[in-house]
Write a protein that holds these residues in place. Structure first.
Motif, mmCIF file in Angstrom:
data_model
loop_
_atom_site.group_PDB
_atom_site.id
_atom_site.type_symbol
_atom_site.label_atom_id
_atom_site.label_comp_id
_atom_site.label_asym_id
_atom_site.label_seq_id
_atom_site.Cartn_x
_atom_site.Cartn_y
_atom_site.Cartn_z
ATOM 1 N N ASP A 1 84.604 33.510 44.005
ATOM 2 C CA ASP A 1 84.581 34.401 42.889
ATOM 3 C C ASP A 1 83.905 35.803 43.278
ATOM 4 O OD1 ASP A 1 85.322 34.141 40.190
ATOM 5 O OD2 ASP A 1 83.409 33.598 39.495
ATOM 6 N N SER A 2 84.428 36.302 44.214
ATOM 7 C CA SER A 2 83.970 37.766 44.673
ATOM 8 C C SER A 2 85.127 38.447 44.677
ATOM 9 C CB SER A 2 83.499 37.659 46.045
ATOM 10 O OG SER A 2 82.333 36.844 46.193
ATOM 11 N N VAL A 3 84.795 39.865 44.532
ATOM 12 C CA VAL A 3 86.037 40.785 44.552
ATOM 13 C C VAL A 3 85.871 41.450 45.804
ATOM 14 C CG1 VAL A 3 86.316 41.293 41.965
ATOM 15 C CG2 VAL A 3 84.581 42.669 43.643
ATOM 16 N N VAL A 4 87.281 41.931 46.452
ATOM 17 C CA VAL A 4 87.292 42.445 47.884
ATOM 18 C C VAL A 4 87.258 43.904 47.298
ATOM 19 C CG1 VAL A 4 88.874 42.692 49.708
ATOM 20 C CG2 VAL A 4 88.740 40.630 48.768
ATOM 21 N N LEU A 5 86.348 44.523 48.051
ATOM 22 C CA LEU A 5 86.099 46.045 47.990
ATOM 23 C C LEU A 5 86.581 46.561 49.250
ATOM 24 C CD1 LEU A 5 82.850 46.023 45.771
ATOM 25 C CD2 LEU A 5 85.154 46.303 44.974
ATOM 26 N N ALA B 1 96.610 40.125 43.517
ATOM 27 C CA ALA B 1 95.912 41.233 43.840
ATOM 28 C C ALA B 1 96.239 42.292 43.075
ATOM 29 C CB ALA B 1 96.219 41.591 45.288
ATOM 30 N N PHE B 2 95.657 43.483 43.034
ATOM 31 C CA PHE B 2 95.900 44.556 42.060
ATOM 32 C C PHE B 2 96.416 45.464 43.303
ATOM 33 C CE2 PHE B 2 92.975 42.011 39.511
ATOM 34 C CZ PHE B 2 93.488 42.311 38.431
ATOM 35 N N LYS B 3 97.349 46.300 42.911
ATOM 36 C CA LYS B 3 97.798 47.586 43.739
ATOM 37 C C LYS B 3 97.875 48.742 43.036
ATOM 38 C CE LYS B 3 100.184 44.417 46.919
ATOM 39 N NZ LYS B 3 101.557 44.566 47.473
ATOM 40 N N VAL B 4 97.635 49.839 43.823
ATOM 41 C CA VAL B 4 98.084 51.324 43.254
ATOM 42 C C VAL B 4 99.051 51.998 44.231
ATOM 43 C CG1 VAL B 4 97.078 53.648 42.803
ATOM 44 C CG2 VAL B 4 95.889 51.393 42.026
ATOM 45 N N ASN B 5 100.206 52.419 43.747
ATOM 46 C CA ASN B 5 101.084 53.045 44.412
ATOM 47 C C ASN B 5 101.712 52.171 45.746
ATOM 48 O OD1 ASN B 5 102.554 55.370 45.401
ATOM 49 N ND2 ASN B 5 100.881 56.131 46.682
ATOM 50 N N GLY B 6 101.714 50.641 45.236
ATOM 51 C CA GLY B 6 102.200 49.711 46.299
ATOM 52 C C GLY B 6 101.097 49.436 47.237
ATOM 53 N N LYS B 7 99.951 49.964 47.212
ATOM 54 C CA LYS B 7 98.859 49.769 48.228
ATOM 55 C C LYS B 7 97.893 48.955 47.801
ATOM 56 C CE LYS B 7 99.862 53.927 50.400
ATOM 57 N NZ LYS B 7 99.404 55.338 50.998
ATOM 58 N N PHE B 8 97.120 48.141 48.391
ATOM 59 C CA PHE B 8 95.972 47.137 47.995
ATOM 60 C C PHE B 8 94.835 47.896 47.263
ATOM 61 C CE2 PHE B 8 92.265 44.962 48.526
ATOM 62 C CZ PHE B 8 92.523 43.699 48.294
ATOM 63 N N PHE B 9 94.550 47.433 46.405
ATOM 64 C CA PHE B 9 93.648 48.080 45.504
ATOM 65 C C PHE B 9 92.325 47.171 45.448
ATOM 66 C CE2 PHE B 9 92.308 49.793 41.156
ATOM 67 C CZ PHE B 9 91.855 50.965 41.474
ATOM 68 N N THR B 10 92.370 45.796 44.964
ATOM 69 C CA THR B 10 91.237 44.934 45.046
ATOM 70 C C THR B 10 92.042 43.576 44.625
ATOM 71 O OG1 THR B 10 89.001 44.392 44.296
ATOM 72 C CG2 THR B 10 90.688 45.122 42.681
ATOM 73 N N ARG B 11 90.959 42.609 44.665
ATOM 74 C CA ARG B 11 91.498 41.254 44.423
ATOM 75 C C ARG B 11 90.220 40.267 44.287
ATOM 76 N NH1 ARG B 11 91.840 36.479 47.554
ATOM 77 N NH2 ARG B 11 91.545 36.729 49.777
ATOM 78 N N LEU B 12 90.594 39.271 43.495
ATOM 79 C CA LEU B 12 89.500 38.314 43.417
ATOM 80 C C LEU B 12 89.829 37.306 44.055
ATOM 81 C CD1 LEU B 12 87.055 37.355 41.369
ATOM 82 C CD2 LEU B 12 88.807 36.490 39.960
ATOM 83 N N ARG B 13 88.577 36.909 44.996
ATOM 84 C CA ARG B 13 88.795 35.719 45.929
ATOM 85 C C ARG B 13 88.443 34.271 44.792
ATOM 86 N NH1 ARG B 13 87.869 35.627 51.525
ATOM 87 N NH2 ARG B 13 85.826 34.285 50.846
ATOM 88 N N ALA B 14 89.250 33.498 44.733
ATOM 89 C CA ALA B 14 88.968 32.241 43.909
ATOM 90 C C ALA B 14 88.141 31.443 44.748
ATOM 91 C CB ALA B 14 90.194 31.546 43.625
ATOM 92 N N GLU B 15 88.059 31.598 45.902
ATOM 93 C CA GLU B 15 87.205 30.453 47.043
ATOM 94 C C GLU B 15 85.656 30.850 46.639
ATOM 95 O OE1 GLU B 15 89.354 33.229 49.958
ATOM 96 O OE2 GLU B 15 89.655 32.454 47.959
#
Length: 127
Positions: free
Chosen positions: A42-46, A26-40
């Motif tokens: 191929d979608s990003v979590v917004l 995943a990607f984080k900012v300030n230790g908090k969830f920012f986004t991630r790519l779902r491999a299952e």
């Protein structure tokens, strides 16, 4: 949008870093969830997408926006990577960044943005 473009955009925000969330890359900012790519799928979590906006997005662009049962009760939407416009992705992340980054970091970042002003990102899509 490609995976490389997605990664480049996510990491372009101050303090953004690659990490792990619930055991997934995943990607984080300030230790908090920012986004991630779902491999299952191929979608990003917004996240921080109100339910009414999610419904509007899925109705307007069903080929791009969707959600799974897991996200049903969360203010979030999934966006298929390939049809997702890079500018829309950046706008979603900007909204999330403003919410989770330290205020001083947001203020410094805003000063570097040519067309940005505090709170100017009302929404990610120009539908």
């Amino acid at each position: 949008m490609t995976r490389d473009e997605m990664r480049e955009i996510a990491l372009s925000f101050p303090g953004a870093e690659e990490g792990v969330s619930y055991g997934r890359p995943a990607f984080k900012v300030n230790g908090k969830f920012f986004t991630r790519l779902r491999a299952e799928d191929d979608s990003v979590v917004l996240v921080d997408v109100p339910f009414d906006e999610r419904e509007m997005l899925m109705e307007a662009e069903p080929q791009t926006f969707h959600f799974t049962a897991h996200y049903k009760d969360y203010p979030s939407v999934l966006a298929r990577l390939e049809p997702l416009h890079a500018g829309s992705f950046r706008a979603f992340l900007e909204r999330r960044f403003r919410r989770i980054a330290k205020k001083s970091v947001v203020k410094a970042w805003e000063a570097t943005q040519p067309t940005s002003s505090p709170g100017s990102s009302g929404g990610p899509i120009g539908l």
